[in-house]
Design an enzyme around this catalytic site. Sequence first.
Site, mmCIF file in Angstrom:
data_model
loop_
_atom_site.group_PDB
_atom_site.id
_atom_site.type_symbol
_atom_site.label_atom_id
_atom_site.label_comp_id
_atom_site.label_asym_id
_atom_site.label_seq_id
_atom_site.Cartn_x
_atom_site.Cartn_y
_atom_site.Cartn_z
ATOM 1 N N CYS A 2 25.599 40.859 6.762
ATOM 2 C CA CYS A 2 24.954 40.311 8.064
ATOM 3 C C CYS A 2 25.379 39.030 8.540
ATOM 4 O O CYS A 2 25.800 38.203 7.533
ATOM 5 C CB CYS A 2 23.631 40.266 7.768
ATOM 6 S SG CYS A 2 22.779 42.220 7.370
ATOM 7 N N ARG A 27 33.092 39.288 8.175
ATOM 8 C CA ARG A 27 31.999 39.631 6.899
ATOM 9 C C ARG A 27 31.820 41.005 6.989
ATOM 10 O O ARG A 27 31.415 41.497 5.878
ATOM 11 C CB ARG A 27 31.000 38.812 7.357
ATOM 12 C CG ARG A 27 30.951 37.424 7.154
ATOM 13 C CD ARG A 27 29.720 36.714 7.744
ATOM 14 N NE ARG A 27 28.678 36.611 7.025
ATOM 15 C CZ ARG A 27 27.990 36.070 5.739
ATOM 16 N NH1 ARG A 27 28.853 34.800 5.801
ATOM 17 N NH2 ARG A 27 27.014 36.281 5.329
ATOM 18 N N TRP A 75 24.576 44.652 8.728
ATOM 19 C CA TRP A 75 25.054 45.543 7.839
ATOM 20 C C TRP A 75 24.081 46.242 7.143
ATOM 21 O O TRP A 75 23.261 45.808 6.508
ATOM 22 C CB TRP A 75 25.841 44.695 6.771
ATOM 23 C CG TRP A 75 26.722 45.408 5.977
ATOM 24 C CD1 TRP A 75 28.064 45.862 6.158
ATOM 25 C CD2 TRP A 75 26.457 46.050 4.639
ATOM 26 N NE1 TRP A 75 28.476 46.753 5.007
ATOM 27 C CE2 TRP A 75 27.552 46.691 4.141
ATOM 28 C CE3 TRP A 75 25.430 45.721 3.945
ATOM 29 C CZ2 TRP A 75 27.672 47.136 2.827
ATOM 30 C CZ3 TRP A 75 25.368 46.144 2.593
ATOM 31 C CH2 TRP A 75 26.445 46.914 2.101
ATOM 32 N N ASN A 101 18.804 37.923 7.371
ATOM 33 C CA ASN A 101 19.699 38.187 6.343
ATOM 34 C C ASN A 101 19.063 38.180 5.219
ATOM 35 O O ASN A 101 18.200 37.590 4.813
ATOM 36 C CB ASN A 101 20.962 37.379 6.224
ATOM 37 C CG ASN A 101 21.967 37.479 7.299
ATOM 38 O OD1 ASN A 101 21.758 37.988 8.207
ATOM 39 N ND2 ASN A 101 22.930 36.550 7.128
ATOM 40 N N GLY A 102 19.132 39.548 4.296
ATOM 41 C CA GLY A 102 18.649 39.539 2.966
ATOM 42 C C GLY A 102 17.723 40.823 2.837
ATOM 43 O O GLY A 102 18.062 41.575 3.852
ATOM 44 N N GLU A 482 42.058 46.928 -10.853
ATOM 45 C CA GLU A 482 42.031 46.361 -9.367
ATOM 46 C C GLU A 482 42.884 47.386 -8.622
ATOM 47 O O GLU A 482 42.427 47.586 -7.163
ATOM 48 C CB GLU A 482 42.763 44.983 -9.612
ATOM 49 C CG GLU A 482 43.283 44.402 -8.269
ATOM 50 C CD GLU A 482 41.787 43.974 -7.556
ATOM 51 O OE1 GLU A 482 40.742 44.257 -7.897
ATOM 52 O OE2 GLU A 482 41.998 43.957 -6.298
ATOM 53 N N LYS A 486 41.231 48.949 -5.304
ATOM 54 C CA LYS A 486 41.732 48.923 -3.709
ATOM 55 C C LYS A 486 42.219 50.309 -3.252
ATOM 56 O O LYS A 486 41.695 50.412 -1.904
ATOM 57 C CB LYS A 486 43.334 48.122 -3.781
ATOM 58 C CG LYS A 486 43.179 46.879 -4.198
ATOM 59 C CD LYS A 486 42.773 45.823 -3.107
ATOM 60 C CE LYS A 486 41.135 45.666 -3.222
ATOM 61 N NZ LYS A 486 40.990 44.372 -3.891
ATOM 62 N N GLU A 489 38.696 51.848 -2.212
ATOM 63 C CA GLU A 489 38.039 50.943 -1.235
ATOM 64 C C GLU A 489 38.785 51.129 0.248
ATOM 65 O O GLU A 489 38.220 51.139 1.355
ATOM 66 C CB GLU A 489 38.235 49.580 -1.435
ATOM 67 C CG GLU A 489 37.408 48.355 -0.616
ATOM 68 C CD GLU A 489 37.693 47.043 -1.231
ATOM 69 O OE1 GLU A 489 38.625 46.813 -1.843
ATOM 70 O OE2 GLU A 489 36.958 46.011 -0.474
ATOM 71 N N HIS A 505 41.253 59.617 -25.116
ATOM 72 C CA HIS A 505 39.973 59.735 -25.294
ATOM 73 C C HIS A 505 38.983 60.457 -24.194
ATOM 74 O O HIS A 505 37.732 60.334 -24.338
ATOM 75 C CB HIS A 505 39.240 58.683 -25.947
ATOM 76 C CG HIS A 505 40.152 58.121 -27.058
ATOM 77 N ND1 HIS A 505 39.825 58.610 -28.351
ATOM 78 C CD2 HIS A 505 40.676 56.986 -27.091
ATOM 79 C CE1 HIS A 505 40.686 57.879 -29.488
ATOM 80 N NE2 HIS A 505 41.215 56.879 -28.242
ATOM 81 N N LYS A 604 32.436 41.982 3.911
ATOM 82 C CA LYS A 604 33.305 41.052 3.085
ATOM 83 C C LYS A 604 32.691 40.059 2.210
ATOM 84 O O LYS A 604 33.072 39.699 1.129
ATOM 85 C CB LYS A 604 33.930 40.230 4.165
ATOM 86 C CG LYS A 604 34.916 39.192 3.797
ATOM 87 C CD LYS A 604 36.297 39.741 3.292
ATOM 88 C CE LYS A 604 37.201 38.746 2.482
ATOM 89 N NZ LYS A 604 37.778 39.459 1.465
HETATM 90 C C1 F6R Z 1 37.417 44.219 -3.132
HETATM 91 C C2 F6R Z 1 36.216 43.447 -2.904
HETATM 92 C C3 F6R Z 1 35.125 42.913 -3.606
HETATM 93 C C4 F6R Z 1 34.773 41.656 -3.867
HETATM 94 C C5 F6R Z 1 33.383 41.523 -4.550
HETATM 95 C C6 F6R Z 1 33.198 40.109 -4.883
HETATM 96 O O1 F6R Z 1 38.465 44.295 -2.595
HETATM 97 O O2 F6R Z 1 36.445 42.702 -1.984
HETATM 98 O O3 F6R Z 1 34.970 43.936 -4.756
HETATM 99 O O4 F6R Z 1 35.712 41.098 -4.772
HETATM 100 O O5 F6R Z 1 32.535 41.818 -3.521
HETATM 101 O O6 F6R Z 1 33.195 39.187 -3.752
HETATM 102 P P1 F6R Z 1 33.293 37.713 -3.975
HETATM 103 O O7 F6R Z 1 34.870 37.277 -4.341
HETATM 104 O O8 F6R Z 1 33.419 37.251 -2.466
HETATM 105 O O9 F6R Z 1 32.250 37.245 -4.504
#
Ligand code: F6R
Length: 609
Positions: A2, A27, A75, A101-102, A482, A486, A489, A505, A604
């Site tokens: 948001c 965001r 959001w 927001n929240g 990671e 990706k 996501e 295992h 984001k």
């Molecule tokens: C993955 C991604 C999320 C962020 C996570 C932490 O691509 O973007 O997993 O890494 O939400 O976000 P930050 O780094 O902003 O605390």
Amino acid sequence: MCGIVAYIGDKKALPRLIEGLRRLEYRGYDSAGVALVDPNSDRLWVHKTVGRVEELAKGVSEGPETTIGIAHTRWATHGGVTQPNAHPHLDTENRIAVIHNGIIENFNELRASLEASGVVFRSETDTEVLPHLIRKYYQGDPLQAVIRAIQDIRGTYGIAVLFRDHPDRVIAARNGSPLAIGLGDGETVLGSDPQAIVAHTRRVVYLDDREIAVLTRDGAQVQRLDGVRVDQQVEIIDGDYTLAEKTGFAHFMLKEIMEQPESIRRCLGGRVMTDDGNAKLGGLNMSPRELVGVKRVVNIGCGTSFHAGMVGAMAIESLARVPARAEIASEFRYNNPIVDPEGVFLAISQSGETADTLGAIEEVQLKGGQTLGVVNVVGSTIARTCGQGVYVHSGPEIAVASTKAFTSQIAALMTFTLMLARTRNLSLEEGKAMARALADIPNKVAEYLQDPGPIMAAVEAVKGARYVLFLGRGFSYPVALEGALKLKEVAYVACEGYPAGEMKHGPIAMMEKGTPVIFLIPADSQREKAISNMKEVQARGAKLIVVHNRGDQEIASMADISIPVPEVPYYLTPFLTVLPLQLLAYQVGLALGRDIDKPRTLAKSVTVE
Ligand code: F6R
């Protein structure tokens, strides 16, 4: 997640509010709305829409001419993605509007009690209790009404409130969700993120938790909820907030992947000293004596930042010989952690606003621990809460999927490792070798990106798969996690990352003929063992996509698809091995028709728990 913008000034509010929302689009959000004081009506003018800010902009062309208003991108958390659930929310007379927001945790009981008194709700949101509560307590003084309403709620909020009867002010309050007030010339702008403010001014006051502000055209008055006036600290917003452009790339994600040579160089610049075999971090006021006193390091983060924290912890433990570990913020904060006062706790976050990471460092601080931020967004809540730390300087990261922030976070953590290691058993010569290798990383990354290898062949193998496994050992294990994050996501392909030695295992049962297994095997001390693991999955018919050092013919010849990367010391391999995985996720997402920069359900900046 948001976004909040409010404007009060001497210019037309509507275009400025829309522009502010556009700047917050990165965001992530699913609906948007705006409320304005209409001078010709005794009700507030409100317009909301599901979808993009662009849609909202088209629908508001008939909006009233006014110089005060509030706007929001939502959001969804409580209630689906619908127009009634979009903010702003109104009281029953449409004379009080709230954006929020929240999360209001006790909204069910508040809603029940408001409904019992005859209030008819128009949305399913937690937020809607706020305008009704404010209406209930309003007796001519908007500030007191908001304070009284806030006293009834439990949870987190950053709010802006607009009153039809008070076209000379906006009320803003914060608890857990960031808000910044921009002090312009004849105008005052509120934003949940400095991005919404910088077009107007760089002079800013950040609200702290339990503070409330009255914004007028001439500035803002800030006080605590208990009425004590707060001395405003005006800060100057630093950093690059130019509205990011794709500059010829199809998507921000690709642009940000390709930017990594520069973003890593920016992070290392002026910090790594190759002649002295050491590093210095300006934001870290720690003398060698204090560094020697560090008894342990705990890296805290979420998602990609947690994975960077894992890499950093391995480097710190293996090179500086300081006990180090990484913790997932959302677990750490609620597990009553033991906080060693002689340890340092690094809060790793791209946005600097992640609620779980913030909660975790607040818990550390409460228990007397020392926190340092490893943050990208300058002036963000985590950076300010930590008080000191390292900015990773990756530049604005717009794509929801984090890529360049990951490598910059690792760069910052390696720099810290070098400093820590030099105060202990890393010799001058070893320090020089590490500093040189680190300083050369941007070149190695550029070298790989110029010739990324057969990524499209890997895309063919992965895009129709029912299940994909990413494997790595040692420094390659967090990279495997990671890579899987990706791919999930961005492309929504079922996959997981696993330590290669652990695969037998359990996950080995998932191997079928043709199952794509992405193996990370740079030349390190675990190479031989990883080859054995590779053979185990190969024997079960898996299709092996292997990321390995350029020139490692033995591994290349065993792979179905071989992706070579430039050779670097073992502790720096994540900078290289993650690159093909980022490209793979991007290309698979593209091949499957996904919305790359705005993948589903993800924001984001995750400002709720
Ligand atoms: C993955 C991604 C999320 C962020 C996570 C932490 O691509 O973007 O997993 O890494 O939400 O976000 P930050 O780094 O902003 O605390």
